[in-house]
Design a protein around this motif. Structure first.
Motif, PDB file in Angstrom:
ATOM      1  N   SER A  21       0.860  -1.193   0.069  1.00  0.00           N
ATOM      2  CA  SER A  21      -0.133   0.126   0.021  1.00  0.00           C
ATOM      3  C   SER A  21       0.822   1.151  -0.053  1.00  0.00           C
ATOM      4  O   SER A  21       0.504   2.349  -0.567  1.00  0.00           O
ATOM      5  CB  SER A  21      -0.889  -0.011   1.304  1.00  0.00           C
ATOM      6  N   GLN A  22       2.067   0.981   0.785  1.00  0.00           N
ATOM      7  CA  GLN A  22       2.985   2.402   0.529  1.00  0.00           C
ATOM      8  C   GLN A  22       3.412   2.586  -0.627  1.00  0.00           C
ATOM      9  O   GLN A  22       3.519   3.698  -1.317  1.00  0.00           O
ATOM     10  CB  GLN A  22       4.197   2.028   1.499  1.00  0.00           C
ATOM     11  N   GLN A  23       3.999   1.352  -1.376  1.00  0.00           N
ATOM     12  CA  GLN A  23       4.433   1.670  -2.595  1.00  0.00           C
ATOM     13  C   GLN A  23       3.268   2.106  -3.719  1.00  0.00           C
ATOM     14  O   GLN A  23       3.355   3.011  -4.574  1.00  0.00           O
ATOM     15  CB  GLN A  23       4.969   0.377  -3.297  1.00  0.00           C
ATOM     16  N   ARG A  24       2.307   1.767  -3.541  1.00  0.00           N
ATOM     17  CA  ARG A  24       0.876   2.112  -4.451  1.00  0.00           C
ATOM     18  C   ARG A  24       0.588   3.609  -4.475  1.00  0.00           C
ATOM     19  O   ARG A  24       0.616   4.480  -5.072  1.00  0.00           O
ATOM     20  CB  ARG A  24      -0.371   1.281  -4.057  1.00  0.00           C
ATOM     21  N   ARG A  25       0.838   4.003  -3.025  1.00  0.00           N
ATOM     22  CA  ARG A  25       0.632   5.553  -2.643  1.00  0.00           C
ATOM     23  C   ARG A  25       1.860   6.310  -3.268  1.00  0.00           C
ATOM     24  O   ARG A  25       1.347   7.371  -4.035  1.00  0.00           O
ATOM     25  CB  ARG A  25       0.488   5.724  -1.151  1.00  0.00           C
ATOM     26  N   LEU A  26       3.090   5.956  -3.266  1.00  0.00           N
ATOM     27  CA  LEU A  26       4.119   6.458  -3.721  1.00  0.00           C
ATOM     28  C   LEU A  26       3.928   6.690  -5.315  1.00  0.00           C
ATOM     29  O   LEU A  26       4.574   7.776  -6.028  1.00  0.00           O
ATOM     30  CB  LEU A  26       5.360   6.094  -3.358  1.00  0.00           C
ATOM     31  N   GLU A  27       3.577   5.552  -5.854  1.00  0.00           N
ATOM     32  CA  GLU A  27       3.373   5.471  -7.339  1.00  0.00           C
ATOM     33  C   GLU A  27       2.291   6.667  -7.856  1.00  0.00           C
ATOM     34  O   GLU A  27       2.690   7.430  -8.887  1.00  0.00           O
ATOM     35  CB  GLU A  27       3.241   4.010  -7.559  1.00  0.00           C
ATOM     36  N   GLY A  28       1.455   6.523  -7.346  1.00  0.00           N
ATOM     37  CA  GLY A  28       0.146   7.675  -7.331  1.00  0.00           C
ATOM     38  C   GLY A  28       0.852   8.871  -7.467  1.00  0.00           C
ATOM     39  O   GLY A  28       0.312   9.754  -8.138  1.00  0.00           O
ATOM     40  N   LYS A  29       1.366   9.117  -6.344  1.00  0.00           N
ATOM     41  CA  LYS A  29       1.897  10.638  -6.199  1.00  0.00           C
ATOM     42  C   LYS A  29       3.093  10.935  -7.236  1.00  0.00           C
ATOM     43  O   LYS A  29       2.863  12.080  -7.789  1.00  0.00           O
ATOM     44  CB  LYS A  29       2.844  10.492  -4.918  1.00  0.00           C
TER      45      LYS A  29
END
Length: 135
Positions: free
Chosen positions: A112-120
């Motif tokens: 979930s942290q990686q998905r958040r950073l990817e979205g940013k």
């Protein structure tokens, strides 16, 4: 704490018949159909934990002396208003008896942290594409 199945003893309740406010014509001015229910928390048969929770509640129906005052005036019948006041008292006590489950803090998963950073990062690229290229 399991759900509390409690009902007040008749000697714990103090009813006062009062005149109801609001519309109703002449009947409202001459008949005392509204009810003030007074219930002393400290002198009641409630479990100590529930008493403590009720006394610490910031509820306008609970006086500083630890007395619950409920006004019931919805019905034109005195008996129905008494029953309504008792039902509301029981509802109040059961709400105080309910102890919310303690929240445990959790960490976000690595994914979930990686998905958040990817979205940013994607959003950053979109906004960067809107800027002029003249530096």
């Amino acid at each position: 704490m399991p759900e509390l199945h409690w009902s007040p003893r008749p000697d714990e309740l103090d009813f006062d018949a009062i005149r109801a406010s609001g519309p109703g014509g002449q009947n409202v001015n001459k008949v005392s159909n509204a009810v003030h229910l007074r219930f002393d928390i400290r002198a009641s048969s409630l479990p100590e934990a529930v008493k403590a929770r009720l006394l610490n509640w910031a509820d306008q129906r609970i006086t500083s002396d630890g007395v619950v005052v409920i006004k019931a005036q919805d019905s034109r019948s005195l008996e129905r208003n008494r029953a309504d006041a008792v039902a509301r008292l029981i509802e109040l006590v059961q709400a105080a008896a309910h102890v919310p489950k303690a929240r445990r803090a959790t960490k976000p998963t690595y994914g979930s942290q990686q998905r958040r950073l990817e979205g940013k990062s994607k959003r950053s690229d979109i906004k960067a594409g809107r800027r002029s290229k003249d530096y």
